[in-house]
Enzyme design. Structure first.
Site, PDB file in Angstrom:
ATOM      1  N   PHE A  54     -30.504-112.366  47.075  1.00 43.13           N
ATOM      2  CA  PHE A  54     -31.451-112.517  45.968  1.00 43.13           C
ATOM      3  C   PHE A  54     -32.715-113.221  46.433  1.00 43.13           C
ATOM      4  CE2 PHE A  54     -33.511-115.256  42.931  1.00 43.13           C
ATOM      5  CZ  PHE A  54     -33.832-114.372  41.920  1.00 43.13           C
ATOM      6  N   LYS A 100     -18.453-114.361  36.620  1.00 47.05           N
ATOM      7  CA  LYS A 100     -17.187-115.071  36.843  1.00 47.05           C
ATOM      8  C   LYS A 100     -17.175-116.458  36.233  1.00 47.05           C
ATOM      9  CE  LYS A 100     -16.331-112.316  40.960  1.00 47.05           C
ATOM     10  NZ  LYS A 100     -17.410-111.352  40.589  1.00 47.05           N
TER      11      LYS A 100
END
Length: 352
Positions: free
Chosen positions: A31, A146
């Site tokens: 990222f 998550k």
């Protein structure tokens, strides 16, 4: 999900411009690298852009593509979010922080839990304290699906990190906001399933954890655009969630190698069959912003009603959840192949 370049700056003064000073933790990760590339495309003469990471080799390699000679405001800063003093030094002349540093491999977290706590939780607190002690005005922290109802150590540490960033708004005491961006599997990121399947397909066999498994899917570019949007529009305290498609693990296998043999190996420690980004418990403070959802803080600077009145957001129905298995949009095998060619390998093709 393509955003106009104008979404990086709004009339309320939020977002980025040429005078911004930005620090990206985990700046050499998947990222971070994509975010830096986009910021430099939009603002090649940006005042200050600090790539903060602990990997000198990745910084060296990244500097071959984005050189200091070409981008005078760019800086490569070796450091670890575990080191509060080093981080504090890197925050000099910074007004925007994008926190992307994390340990994220689920099995590694189950085996080395305290290392994940030190980076993902203590590291997050170090970022918060450093921002409170300097002139930073806005923080966007990256999260993960998550972190919603976590069943593994990685998810639990990211949930804790999310809570720390949201709570930090309560004691900022000045013009400083903290928000979180939460999204699903990033297509092509290191350690993710699609690059793994592409490698394994050369062996003629793909290991399938569970044939019913599903996951959310987002591209790196979409993740970058979402963070730029959040920088321009966040009030502080939100957990932003994108509306993105899911995929079935068997469809990924079919897209990559329809002639391969599939071996069912069972789910790994700490894995879910389906991922969530918004739980039913979150629904009572979740609003629909059109392109994104936002989970709002239960206490803080504003109410849900005020947020909706000023942004046009609409509260979701009580009991709503956002789950990869019950998503209303699934990628087809053909769409997966097209995305692989677009984002991972332009030469990818399936033999007839």
């Amino acid at each position: 999900m393509n955003q106009s370049n104008q979404t990086s700056r709004t009339d309320n003064g939020k977002g980025l411009n040429e005078q911004s000073g930005i620090l990206v933790t985990g700046g050499t990760g998947s990222f971070g690298r994509a975010f830096v590339k986009e910021v430099l495309r939009l603002y090649p003469n940006i005042r200050r852009l600090v790539v903060f990471s602990r990997d000198e080799l990745k910084q060296f390699e990244m500097a071959q593509e984005f050189s200091l000679n070409q981008y005078p405001g760019l800086r490569y800063f070796l450091g670890d979010v575990r080191d509060r003093d080093r981080l504090r030094r890197a925050l000099n002349k910074i007004d925007v922080v994008v926190h992307a540093a994390a340990l994220k491999q689920v099995p590694a977290g189950e085996y080395n839990p305290i290392e994940f706590v030190r980076t993902n939780v203590i590291g997050a607190e170090n970022v918060i304290q450093g921002c409170l002690d300097t002139d930073v005005k806005q923080v966007i922290a990256l999260s993960t699906d998550k972190a919603a109802a976590p069943v593994n150590l990685y998810g639990a540490t990211k949930l804790c990190s999310d809570k720390l960033f949201i709570a930090a708004n309560n004691f900022a005491g000045r013009d400083l906001s903290f928000s979180v961006v939460r999204y699903g599997n990033v297509m092509g990121s290191r350690g993710s399933v699609i690059p793994f399947f592409l490698r394994k397909s050369q062996e003629g066999c793909l290991p399938i954890t569970d044939p019913t498994m599903t996951r959310f899917n987002i591209s790196l570019q979409e993740g970058v655009e979402m963070v730029l949007w959040a920088l321009a529009h966040a009030w502080g305290g939100e957990i932003f969630v994108p509306k993105i498609p899911s995929y079935r693990i068997l469809d990924v296998a079919q897209a990559i190698c329809p002639t391969c043999r599939y071996e069912i190996v069972g789910i790994r420690a700490g894995e879910k069959i389906h991922e969530e980004m918004i739980t039913t418990s979150d629904s009572y403070t979740t609003v629909d912003l059109g392109q994104y959802f936002a989970i709002l803080p239960t206490q803080g600077r504003y109410t849900l009603e005020d947020y909706c009145a000023k942004t046009g957001a609409v509260p979701v129905k009580p009991g709503f959840s956002y789950n990869s298995g019950t998503n209303d949009r699934f990628l087809t095998v053909a769409e997966l192949r097209s995305l692989i060619r677009e984002h991972l390998d332009p030469t990818f093709a399936v033999e007839p």
